[in-house]
Design a protein around this motif. Structure first.
Motif, short mmCIF file in Angstrom:
data_model
loop_
_atom_site.label_atom_id
_atom_site.label_comp_id
_atom_site.label_asym_id
_atom_site.label_seq_id
_atom_site.Cartn_x
_atom_site.Cartn_y
_atom_site.Cartn_z
N ASP A 72 10.62 -3.95 -5.72
CA ASP A 72 10.22 -4.72 -4.55
C ASP A 72 9.62 -3.74 -3.55
OD1 ASP A 72 11.07 -7.27 -5.37
OD2 ASP A 72 13.14 -6.83 -4.80
N MET A 73 8.31 -3.91 -3.24
CA MET A 73 7.63 -2.94 -2.38
C MET A 73 6.92 -3.61 -1.22
SD MET A 73 6.01 -0.64 -5.51
CE MET A 73 5.51 0.74 -4.50
N ASP A 74 7.28 -4.83 -0.90
CA ASP A 74 6.57 -5.58 0.14
C ASP A 74 6.72 -4.91 1.50
OD1 ASP A 74 4.94 -7.82 0.75
OD2 ASP A 74 6.64 -8.75 1.76
N GLN A 75 5.59 -4.84 2.23
CA GLN A 75 5.53 -4.26 3.57
C GLN A 75 5.86 -2.77 3.58
OE1 GLN A 75 4.30 -6.13 6.05
NE2 GLN A 75 4.22 -7.87 4.61
N GLY A 76 5.72 -2.12 2.44
CA GLY A 76 5.96 -0.68 2.39
C GLY A 76 4.80 0.10 2.98
N ASP A 77 5.11 1.25 3.56
CA ASP A 77 4.09 2.13 4.14
C ASP A 77 3.99 3.38 3.27
OD1 ASP A 77 2.43 3.72 5.60
OD2 ASP A 77 3.60 3.69 7.45
N PHE A 78 2.93 3.41 2.43
CA PHE A 78 2.69 4.54 1.55
C PHE A 78 1.35 5.20 1.90
CE2 PHE A 78 5.90 2.20 -0.69
CZ PHE A 78 6.60 3.13 -1.43
N GLU A 79 1.08 5.31 3.18
CA GLU A 79 -0.16 5.95 3.61
C GLU A 79 -0.07 7.47 3.41
OE1 GLU A 79 -1.97 3.33 7.14
OE2 GLU A 79 -0.09 4.28 7.67
N TYR A 80 -1.23 8.08 3.17
CA TYR A 80 -1.34 9.53 3.00
C TYR A 80 -0.43 10.04 1.87
CZ TYR A 80 -3.80 9.37 7.46
OH TYR A 80 -4.70 9.08 8.46
N CYS A 81 -0.31 9.27 0.81
CA CYS A 81 0.51 9.68 -0.33
C CYS A 81 -0.39 10.09 -1.50
CB CYS A 81 1.42 8.54 -0.78
SG CYS A 81 2.76 8.16 0.39
N ASP A 82 0.18 10.88 -2.41
CA ASP A 82 -0.52 11.28 -3.63
C ASP A 82 0.26 10.75 -4.83
OD1 ASP A 82 -2.51 12.77 -2.30
OD2 ASP A 82 -1.15 14.47 -2.11
N PHE A 83 -0.46 10.06 -5.72
CA PHE A 83 0.12 9.55 -6.96
C PHE A 83 -0.64 10.19 -8.12
CE2 PHE A 83 0.85 6.42 -3.70
CZ PHE A 83 2.14 5.95 -3.93
N PHE A 84 0.01 11.08 -8.85
CA PHE A 84 -0.64 11.79 -9.95
C PHE A 84 0.00 11.38 -11.27
CE2 PHE A 84 -0.93 15.53 -12.78
CZ PHE A 84 -2.32 15.59 -12.90
N LYS A 85 -0.80 10.73 -12.12
CA LYS A 85 -0.33 10.27 -13.44
C LYS A 85 0.92 9.40 -13.31
CE LYS A 85 -2.41 13.91 -16.24
NZ LYS A 85 -2.23 14.91 -17.30
N CYS A 86 0.86 8.47 -12.38
CA CYS A 86 2.00 7.57 -12.16
C CYS A 86 1.75 6.21 -12.82
CB CYS A 86 2.24 7.37 -10.66
SG CYS A 86 2.85 8.86 -9.82
N ASP A 87 2.80 5.41 -12.88
CA ASP A 87 2.74 4.05 -13.42
C ASP A 87 3.39 3.14 -12.38
OD1 ASP A 87 3.77 1.63 -14.92
OD2 ASP A 87 2.71 2.65 -16.55
N ILE A 88 2.61 2.17 -11.87
CA ILE A 88 3.09 1.33 -10.77
C ILE A 88 3.07 -0.13 -11.18
CG2 ILE A 88 2.75 0.67 -8.36
CD1 ILE A 88 1.32 3.34 -7.94
N LYS A 89 4.23 -0.77 -11.08
CA LYS A 89 4.35 -2.19 -11.38
C LYS A 89 5.40 -2.79 -10.45
CE LYS A 89 5.82 -5.40 -15.03
NZ LYS A 89 6.39 -5.50 -16.40
N ALA A 90 5.06 -3.89 -9.81
CA ALA A 90 6.01 -4.56 -8.91
C ALA A 90 6.29 -5.95 -9.45
CB ALA A 90 5.46 -4.63 -7.49
N LYS A 91 7.50 -6.44 -9.24
CA LYS A 91 7.86 -7.73 -9.82
C LYS A 91 7.50 -8.91 -8.92
CE LYS A 91 12.71 -7.77 -8.26
NZ LYS A 91 14.12 -7.79 -8.72
N THR A 92 7.15 -8.63 -7.69
CA THR A 92 6.74 -9.70 -6.78
C THR A 92 5.40 -9.34 -6.17
OG1 THR A 92 7.88 -8.67 -4.92
CG2 THR A 92 9.11 -10.29 -6.20
N ARG A 93 4.74 -10.30 -5.56
CA ARG A 93 3.49 -9.97 -4.87
C ARG A 93 3.83 -9.18 -3.63
NH1 ARG A 93 0.34 -14.37 -1.51
NH2 ARG A 93 1.92 -14.98 0.02
N ILE A 94 2.97 -8.23 -3.30
CA ILE A 94 3.30 -7.29 -2.24
C ILE A 94 2.15 -7.13 -1.25
CG2 ILE A 94 4.95 -5.98 -3.62
CD1 ILE A 94 2.78 -3.90 -4.11
#
Length: 472
Positions: A72-94
């Motif tokens: 669950d990642m709704d309303q999360g603040d991930f600004e100025y982040c680096d994602f290197f070779k990651c896998d992202i899946k959320a179970k709800t709309r975000i």
């Protein structure tokens, strides 16, 4: 241990809260972190398994080979982040903030974004599979070598989004937005991908769009009155450049620059700069002239403090876009001669030889060469050569041979640190035959050259691995 203290903990348990500045490797997090400050994380090979990350503040974090599984990642603040070779899946709309973040070789799949922001984010070799993106902000986002499968962009504002070498499969693009993007027109001109363009529920393929819709749209734009046309300068110039009508594009580009400068619309000025920079139709010299033209519109001495601050920030961005970003390398090579004001006829010999050497190799559209003559005694020559890195090194090798082999200590006033290799050698390789002829000519007319210094502008780290040595 303090909440904000940097920590290196290999034994973080899933029940332990995430803290600011946490550094961890190979851990699994599945707790409830809703609303927590977890800024500046540095996580490697970690898994977020069903974690609740709603309303978290993870600004400035670095995730390397991490998995976000059904979080669950709704309303999360991930600004100025680096994602290197990651896998992202959320179970709800975000609804999430990814502004100014980088995604490198990352897979984003099976999730729904709504009212999310991706402004100024950079995606490189990232996969989007079965993703819904609705009512999101993507202005100034860059998608480089990205793969989109089963993605519907029809409910998105794609103004000024940058697509570089994209690949679409079973995806839909909004007809009204294509000409307002960077790269999509060029892509649609040549692609055989399974991609469709939609307008009011009707879908067409890329060939029909390029062959029928685009010419009709251009005619519609050109028939507008000047007041209406001023509102669509960007898509108009974009179409003209793709269709190789550069003269007409330049006519409207001049009008667009004048209009934006007159109302101090730095945002649009930067977008026009980027349109020029990404087009293969413009040489480095033309880009420099556009930058100088933009500078001429403004007089910093007459600006208020807030206007000056705004101008200073934006003019730097425009300089970077036009003169540095994505530009070819430039060799700057400075030569000392033994020519004084009484021997100026020899300058023509040197210029002719340098131009001849620079023309030996296949050129790129952005090629540019400038030769500047100083009025010192003796005369100094500065060569500025913009080309592919291969051709820059070819000319660099030739110029080093041309200058270092013709040095005569008794005819040149040199500083002690000036490199002197000596007179030209008695034997040459086959590839040096033209150099040999030029050096023999210099001996006949009593002309000596010496290398003062050189450097390469717009150098990138990739060049270092491919060109470790200057002369073999």
């Amino acid at each position: 241990m303090g909440k904000n203290k940097n920590r290196l903990n290999k034994f973080v348990k899933s029940s332990e809260p995430l803290l600011n500045d946490l550094v961890a490797h190979g851990r699994t997090f599945s707790g409830n972190y809703q609303g927590e400050n977890i800024k500046r994380l540095k996580l490697t090979d970690c898994i977020f398994d069903g974690a609740i990350l709603n309303d978290v503040a993870a600004t400035g974090s670095n995730f390397c080979r991490c998995k976000f599984e059904d979080c669950d990642m709704d309303q999360g603040d991930f600004e100025y982040c680096d994602f290197f070779k990651c896998d992202i899946k959320a179970k709800t709309r975000i609804s999430i903030a990814f502004d100014n973040s980088n995604f490198i070789e990352t897979k984003i799949h099976d999730l729904k974004f709504y009212s999310s922001t991706f402004s100024n984010s950079f995606f490189d070799e990232t996969e989007f599979i079965n993703v819904e993106i609705n009512d999101c902000t993507l202005e100034a986002a860059t998608f480089q070598r990205c793969y989109f499968k089963s993605i519907d962009f029809s409910n998105l504002n794609l103004d000024f989004v940058d697509f570089r070498t994209p690949h679409f499969d079973k995806s839909i693009l909004p007809m009204s937005q294509i000409t307002y993007t960077y790269g999509l027109l060029q892509y649609l001109m040549t692609t055989d991908d399974n991609v469709y363009i939609t307008e009011k529920g009707k879908k067409i393929d890329s060939k029909k769009y390029i062959g029928e819709v685009l010419p009709a749209l251009l005619e519609f734009y050109l028939n507008m009155n000047e007041e209406e046309k001023a509102k669509i300068y960007f898509p108009l110039i974009n179409i003209l450049l793709v269709l190789d009508n550069v003269d007409e594009a330049n006519k409207y580009l001049e009008k667009a620059l004048n209009l934006s400068a007159s109302i101090q619309d730095f945002r649009m000025l930067k977008h026009y700069c980027k349109l020029i920079n990404l087009s293969e139709k413009y040489t480095t010299r033309h880009k420099k002239s556009v930058y100088q033209r933009i500078c001429s519109f403004f007089r910093p001495s007459t600006m208020t403090s807030w206007q000056l601050k705004d101008y200073s920030r934006n003019i730097g961005d425009m300089k970077y876009i036009l003169l540095i970003e994505n530009n070819l390398p430039t060799l700057v090579f400075n030569i000392l001669t033994d020519i004084y004001h009484t021997g100026m006829e020899k300058i023509g010999i040197i210029i002719s030889d340098i131009l001849g050497l620079s023309d030996q190799y296949d050129s790129t559209p952005q090629r540019d060469i400038r030769i500047e003559i100083s009025r010192n005694s003796p005369i100094m020559i500065s060569v500025q050569f913009t080309e592919s890195i291969e051709n820059v090194f070819y000319l660099l090798k030739d110029l080093i041979k041309l200058t270092c082999y013709t040095v005569s200590k008794d005819r040149l006033s040199l500083k002690s640190d000036t490199p002197i290799i000596g007179h030209f050698p008695a034997e040459y390789t086959t590839g040096d035959y033209e150099i040999k002829e030029k050096l023999m000519k210099y001996e006949q007319v009593q002309l000596s050259l010496a290398l003062l210094n050189f450097h390469i502008e717009n150098w990138t780290k990739e060049y270092g691995s491919n060109y470790p040595a200057i002369i073999n």
